[in-house]
Design a protein around this motif. Structure first.
Motif, PDB file in Angstrom:
ATOM      1  N   SER B  41      61.424 120.640  51.590  1.00  0.00           N
ATOM      2  CA  SER B  41      60.585 119.634  52.254  1.00  0.00           C
ATOM      3  C   SER B  41      59.542 119.072  51.301  1.00  0.00           C
ATOM      4  CB  SER B  41      59.879 120.245  53.465  1.00  0.00           C
ATOM      5  OG  SER B  41      60.817 120.706  54.393  1.00  0.00           O
ATOM      6  N   GLN B  83      60.783 117.129  58.940  1.00  0.00           N
ATOM      7  CA  GLN B  83      61.120 118.390  59.598  1.00  0.00           C
ATOM      8  C   GLN B  83      60.199 118.615  60.794  1.00  0.00           C
ATOM      9  OE1 GLN B  83      60.746 121.755  57.004  1.00  0.00           O
ATOM     10  NE2 GLN B  83      61.770 123.125  58.420  1.00  0.00           N
ATOM     11  N   ASP B 163      65.512 115.757  57.109  1.00  0.00           N
ATOM     12  CA  ASP B 163      65.046 117.124  56.881  1.00  0.00           C
ATOM     13  C   ASP B 163      65.274 117.956  58.141  1.00  0.00           C
ATOM     14  OD1 ASP B 163      63.876 119.440  56.016  1.00  0.00           O
ATOM     15  OD2 ASP B 163      61.992 118.515  55.366  1.00  0.00           O
ATOM     16  N   GLU B 164      66.318 118.738  58.134  1.00  0.00           N
ATOM     17  CA  GLU B 164      66.714 119.593  59.263  1.00  0.00           C
ATOM     18  C   GLU B 164      66.788 118.839  60.599  1.00  0.00           C
ATOM     19  OE1 GLU B 164      65.250 123.543  59.542  1.00  0.00           O
ATOM     20  OE2 GLU B 164      64.726 123.627  57.423  1.00  0.00           O
ATOM     21  N   GLY B 398      58.493 125.151  57.141  1.00  0.00           N
ATOM     22  CA  GLY B 398      58.844 125.156  58.558  1.00  0.00           C
ATOM     23  C   GLY B 398      59.449 126.473  59.013  1.00  0.00           C
TER      24      GLY B 398
HETATM   25 MG    MG Z   1      61.295 122.418  55.116  1.00  0.00          MG
END
Ligand code: MG
Ligand code: ATP
Lengths: 325, 500
Positions: B41, B83, B163-164, B398
């Motif tokens: 990230s 994220q 991001d995810e 995260g």
């Molecule tokens: Mg991350």
């Protein structure tokens, strides 16, 4: 004692280095305090005398005590505009009980503390269970408290209270003024509450993320009730000192003190949105404000201009504080 | 098309990226992989100008670029889905998507119609049905995720960072997203895709880049690696990523929570289920099927029409999570940032937030030493990667933030834990660890309700599975029936019982 974060964790142990000191949230208020003190010292020969310094601290004590309750409330993300009016009402009622109703003075003071606590708790109930915005609730109770004080006294100061009460306002223990001793004691209790008890952590948690605090099982409504109660109680404590100093109950006292208290809290580095700040910062903020008042007086600056200068300094301080992080 | 060269980044004295390279071509989906806290990230925020690198270069089509802020990156054709969500809770989906990029009419007024049309078009492309004109805080987490994705798509970016994005989506929703990604790839968009679900990498990605602890490990084509090799690159060792063995719950097991009747809305379906001592009860279903609402209603933390439940045989009614906590029931909510963590608190303060009974001194005070020791143990258990227990949680990655919330509850002595998407955003290694801890908890007599949109997780962990659909429970399956087809059939076509 050092702090690793402004959220009130007990600090990592270790030496007190300059670097660590500069990183502390107290650094900026402290620097402000030192700078302003030096400026005042330069401007006036009388500033750095022991007498004057004790005098400043004595003058600070009333707003300083109001600011303690204000710190609790602001840390949860709330605000209490009623502190100045509650202080005046409590002072007026206590004096009235002593003078007109024949209540023993000590009992009247104690009842005054209960009244302050009660108004604070009422604020808390309205905010927590009534789900009303704190600024509106306390604006309303501010008006009501002020009005009730004026009705009760007919608008005139109530004098004729026992002379020993002046000890709270102008007495000394050794060379230290009694109000200063009381103020320091209140700050010490507040520090312990905020830094060493679960309640204190929950106060910070509420300001940090109320929703998360609630979902993880924190009794958020009770915490709110408690902080407004504390604020009401500190307002009443301030009233005792004020009554002792004025030797009367003054329904018109403390107008605008809520703003001074808020200024002290914010100058002390507490976030106005809550969640971050230290009680020691508030003490520094209150003293800083007191020094400004005192210094500007010593310099003989026009009182109207003093307000302008103070406002400008608060703006500047908060701007620097934001850029600093 | 896009090259990052020798990117370094330090926060204070700590360097978290040690010279990372990334090279992404037009028309490819490029996976960025690594454990929690590896620096994925952070690298993406550098690409988007949100944070500045300490060292290194960004090249786009061969020309070196500097982005002082996100706006400049957008202007250069970069879009990102963060994220952690960046939506404004009180605005609706359309307002969020066009925030600061509002479409205006000739008179400089907002052209709501045009924005609405464009938003609806993007949502259609994504094949999802997200209400466009309610404040986003009232949407489910998955719906919010789609608003985020739609917001990034509305930028018409040439380089898109995700991001995810799939952490909160169910398989079918992931499929919709992949369809859109394939379409964009055809149009020559370069996509950087971050995910801890390795099967997704093999399904959608063309090439991969792996980071480990801020170091660049390598880049290659997906076809050159298999699952085990990928894990080894990420973690530096092999992992037996198996779910812990299910131990049969002794029958008849005592019932801990007996939900006799639970209705969310007037006229809506009524759910009934039982949680037994020592079991993991999975809650499966599509997003919006009412799993989260059901547990919130049980605890008195969300709207409910009717709820009758027994706790260990006695009738109970919870008016909020505090009362549930007092009764030994803990909730791990689905959104760590909004509902789980006090982000301005340290790890220590977050772990002990609701657990001070455990560290008391002279009745009134916190025993700081005990608190610190317990936090260290809890952090080690779930492998939180951080500078120490005093690190603020908003400086954690995260996945590590999620581990902190899990640590909070595993550190508690609860009889029931309700975990809503517990492994959201957690890397493969740590996942196995957390599964083992969950099992350990039930072995000791605790019970868990686990809401999960990850089917393999539901199947691998649950002793029984409740399947939800349209706000109500439609079926409870156990034993051999716990397999994907049965669960999905119930989730998509199950019959709900309605009671007026
Ligand atoms: Mg991350
Ligand atoms: N503002 C910050 N201050 C200090 N450290 C930070 C900050 N932001 C990130 N870090 C650290 O940088 C490292 C990399 O974090 P990053 O968020 O990039 O990880 P990630 O690969 O995205 O992990 P995840 O899979 O959990 O999302 C972590 O160790 C994190 O603690």
């Amino acid at each position: 004692m050092s702090h690793d974060a402004s959220t009130g964790a007990a600090g990592k142990t270790g030496g007190l280095t300059l670097g660590r000191l500069l990183q502390s949230p107290l650094a900026l208020p402290l620097i402000g305090l030192i700078v302003v003190s030096i400026l005042m010292g330069l401007a006036s020969d009388n500033f750095f005398t022991l007498n004057n310094i004790l005098n400043v601290l004595r003058q600070v004590s009333v707003v300083g005590i109001l600011a303690v309750g204000m710190t609790f409330v602001i840390l949860t993300g709330g605000i209490d505009l009623s502190v100045g009016a509650v202080m005046a009402l409590v002072g007026t009622l206590s004096a009235g009980m002593m003078v007109n109703m024949g209540v023993p003075a000590a009992a009247a003071l104690a009842l005054g503390l209960l009244i302050g606590l009660g108004i604070g708790l009422a604020n808390g109930v309205l905010v927590a269970w009534g789900r009303m915005p704190a600024i509106i609730v306390t604006l309303a109770t501010m008006g009501m408290a002020r009005g009730l004080g004026l009705i009760y006294s007919g608008g005139y100061p109530i004098s004729g209270i026992p002379s020993w009460i002046s000890w709270f306002g102008v007495g000394r223990i050794g060379i230290i003024p009694v109000p200063v001793v009381i103020m320091v004691a209140i700050y010490a209790v507040a520090w312990v509450l905020l830094q060493r008890t679960a309640f204190g952590r929950h106060v910070y948690a509420l300001g940090g993320n109320e929703n998360a605090a609630r979902l993880s099982g924190v009794k958020t409504q009770r915490v709110k009730l408690a902080v407004y109660g504390i604020s009401g109680l500190t307002s009443a404590l301030a009233a005792v000192i004020l009554t002792g100093r004025l030797m009367s109950g003054q329904p018109n006292a403390g107008v605008g003190f809520e703003l001074d208290a808020i200024a002290a809290v914010v100058l002390g580095g507490t976030a106005i949105a809550g969640g971050r700040g230290l009680i020691l910062g508030t003490l520094i903020g209150a003293v800083l404000l007191g020094i400004l008042n005192n210094g500007l007086n010593l310099m003989g600056i026009n009182p109207y201009l003093q307000d302008v200068i103070k406002g400008a300094i608060i703006l500047l301080a908060i701007y620097i504080g934001r850029e600093w992080r | 098309m896009l090259e990052l060269k020798g990117i370094r980044k330090s926060f204070g004295k700590i360097e978290v990226l040690h010279g990372v390279d990334l090279d992404v071509r037009a028309g490819e989906v490029h996976a960025l992989l690594g454990e929690n806290g590896a620096g994925k990230s952070t690298l993406m925020k550098i690409l988007c100008g949100i944070i500045q690198p300490s060292e290194g270069k960004i090249l786009i089509n061969g020309a070196e670029r500097h982005f002082a802020d996100y706006d400049q990156a957008i202007a250069a054709g970069i879009g990102i889905v963060f994220q952690e969500f960046s939506l404004i809770p009180w605005l609706d989906a359309v307002e969020n998507m066009f925030l600061a990029r509002e479409i205006r009419n000739r008179f400089g007024m907002l052209n709501r119609k045009a924005m609405h049309r464009r938003a609806a078009e993007i949502m259609r492309q994504l094949a999802v049905d997200v209400p466009l004109d309610v404040p986003v805080h009232r949407l489910s987490v998955a719906e919010q995720q789609f608003v985020e994705i739609a917001k990034a798509l509305s930028l018409n970016a040439r380089i898109l960072v995700l991001d995810e994005p799939t952490a909160t989506l169910t398989p079918s929703e992931v499929e919709h997203l992949f369809k859109v990604m394939r379409e964009l790839r055809k149009q020559g968009v370069a996509i950087i895709f971050i995910s801890h679900h390795l099967e997704e990498i093999f399904e959608i990605c063309d090439r991969i880049t792996v980071l480990r602890d801020g170091e660049f490990v390598g880049s290659c084509a997906v076809s050159e690696v298999d699952n085990d090799r990928l894990v080894e690159m990420m973690v530096g060792r092999r992992i037996e990523n198996n779910f812990p063995a299910k131990v049969p719950v002794p029958s008849p097991a005592p019932v801990v929570i007996d939900v006799e009747e639970l209705q969310l809305k007037k006229g809506g379906p009524v759910s009934r289920f039982q949680l037994r001592k020592g079991e993991i009860l999975g809650f499966a279903g599509l997003v919006g099927s009412g799993r989260t609402e059901t547990v919130l209603a049980m605890l008195g933390a969300g709207p409910v029409q009717r709820c009758r439940l027994r706790l260990n045989g006695t009738q109970k009614r919870f008016r909020g999570p505090d009362e549930a906590l007092a009764a030994g029931i803990g909730l791990l909510p689905e959104s760590r940032k909004e509902q789980g963590l006090i982000t301005s608190f340290s790890i220590l303060q977050n772990v002990s937030l609701n657990n001070y009974g455990k560290y008391r001194k002279n009745h009134w005070f916190i025993d700081l030493k005990k608190e610190l020791a317990a936090t260290r143990t809890a952090m080690a258990q779930v492998r939180v990667k951080a500078q120490g227990p005093h690190a603020r949680v908003d400086t954690l990655s995260g996945g590590n933030q999620q581990k902190v919330v899990i640590a909070r509850w595993l550190n508690h002595d609860m009889q029931v834990l309700i975990f809503d998407e517990p492994t959201r955003g957690i890397d493969v290694g740590a996942k196995a660890e957390i599964y083992a801890l969950m099992r350990e908890f039930t072995q000791k007599g605790g019970s868990i309700i686990m809401i999960s949109s990850e089917l393999p997780e539901v199947i691998g962990m649950s002793d029984r599975v409740c399947v939800f659909r349209s706000g109500g429970l439609v079926a409870t399956v156990e034993g051999d029936q716990i397999e994907s087809e049965t669960i999905m059939t119930h989730a998509t076509t199950g019959r709900v019982e309605h009671v007026a």
